[in-house]
Structures are given as structure tokens and as C-alpha cells.
Design an enzyme around this catalytic site. Structure first.
Site, PDB file in Angstrom:
ATOM      1  CB  CYS A  38     -41.146  37.632  11.640  1.00 26.96           C
ATOM      2  SG  CYS A  38     -39.854  36.628  12.385  1.00 26.96           S
ATOM      3  CG  ASP A  40     -40.076  37.164  15.851  1.00 24.11           C
ATOM      4  OD1 ASP A  40     -40.368  38.333  16.110  1.00 24.11           O
ATOM      5  OD2 ASP A  40     -40.912  36.273  15.672  1.00 24.11           O
ATOM      6  CB  CYS A  64     -43.980  34.264  17.095  1.00 27.73           C
ATOM      7  SG  CYS A  64     -43.264  32.791  16.380  1.00 27.73           S
ATOM      8  CB  CYS A 108     -41.078  30.022  14.275  1.00 27.93           C
ATOM      9  SG  CYS A 108     -42.389  30.967  13.475  1.00 27.93           S
TER      10      CYS A 108
END
Ligand code: FES
Length: 153
Positions: A38, A40, A64, A108
């Protein structure tokens, strides 16, 4: 834990009002990790006292909402623990404390765990100690050019 499909009130609270956002100057340990999929990025700072107790922990993330919420909860959970006890703050423990995360967002919470481990690794290396069960972080982004580039945008 039963299958969660939406964000819990706790996740929303930690996303809207994240705790311990920021940096620690002269931190005892700093870890920066990224998720290749992603894109991140998360950085975790630890302030550890002479007895190996985490006095303070702060984070910064370009991630996120779930990454923000899990890091926020993770910082609260490690503060006051010894560096060894902080190893028990796994992504599962953080997810439980947040009343779960939707399945697609589990990675995450891993970013938060990896960032803590990377910061612990940095602390352990500079203090010449070993933390049981701690492995060299695989996702550690050492030079943070990218991080700063994003910060300036
Ligand atoms: Fe990348 Fe959540 S989507 S950390």
C-alpha cells in the site's frame, strides 16, 4: 474474535483523536517501516529509561486510518512497559484492544507492530542488549528520504 466488517468505536476514536503523535528528540530507539503493497510508512520513537522502562512513545505515519488507530493504541500500550514486555504488544493484542479490525485492514496493524520492533531493535543495538524474541526488522526503511519527501508535500 468474531469476524469484524466495519470499524469499531475505538478504532474511530483513535483515528479521529490519535494519541502520542509526534517525534521524540534524542529518542532511545527509532524505527521506520513501510508496507510495499500500500506504500504506507510509519515511524515509531521510544524513550527508554535506565531500567529499560519505556517512558514515552510517539509515532508519525503516512498511512491509512487503521494504521493511525493501531499505532495510536500501540503507543498507549507500550508506555510504562519494559522493552521486554513491549514484545507482547503484538498486532493481535492491539487489534483486540481496538475491538477488532476488518480483515482487509489487518496488515495495517502489522505495520504498527513492525514499527515498534524496529524501534526496539534500534534501542537494543545502540545499548548492546538482547531482547528475547526480537528479530532484525525486515521492513526497516533506513534512509528516510522518501519519508521526508512525503512530509514536505
Ligand atoms: Fe496501508 Fe493500512 S492500507 S497501512
Amino acid at each position: 474474535m468474531s469476524q469484524v466488517t466495519e470499524y469499531s468505536d475505538k478504532v474511530i476514536d483513535h483515528f479521529m483523536n490519535p494519541r502520542n503523535v509526534g517525534e521524540i528528540e534524542n529518542a532511545s530507539g527509532v524505527g521506520t517501516v513501510g508496507n510495499a503493497k500500500c506504500g504506507d510508512i510509519m515511524r515509531m520513537y521510544l524513550d527508554v529509561d535506565d531500567n529499560g522502562v519505556i517512558r514515552d512513545c510517539k509515532f508519525k505515519t503516512f498511512g491509512c486510518g487503521a494504521a493511525v488507530a493501531t499505532s495510536s493504541m500501540a503507543t498507549e500500550m507500550v508506555i510504562g512497559k519494559t522493552v521486554q514486555e513491549a514484545m507482547k504488544v503484538t498486532n493481535k493484542a492491539v487489534m483486540e484492544a481496538l475491538d477488532g479490525l476488518p480483515k482487509v485492514k489487518i496488515h495495517c496493524s502489522l505495520l504498527a507492530e513492525e514499527a515498534i520492533h524496529a524501534a526496539l531493535w534500534d534501542y537494543a543495538k545502540s545499548h548492546n542488549i538482547e531482547i528475547e524474541g526480537l528479530k532484525e526488522p525486515v521492513n526497516d526503511i533506513d534512509e528516510t528520504e522518501e519519508f521526508y519527501k512525503m512530509e514536505e508535500e
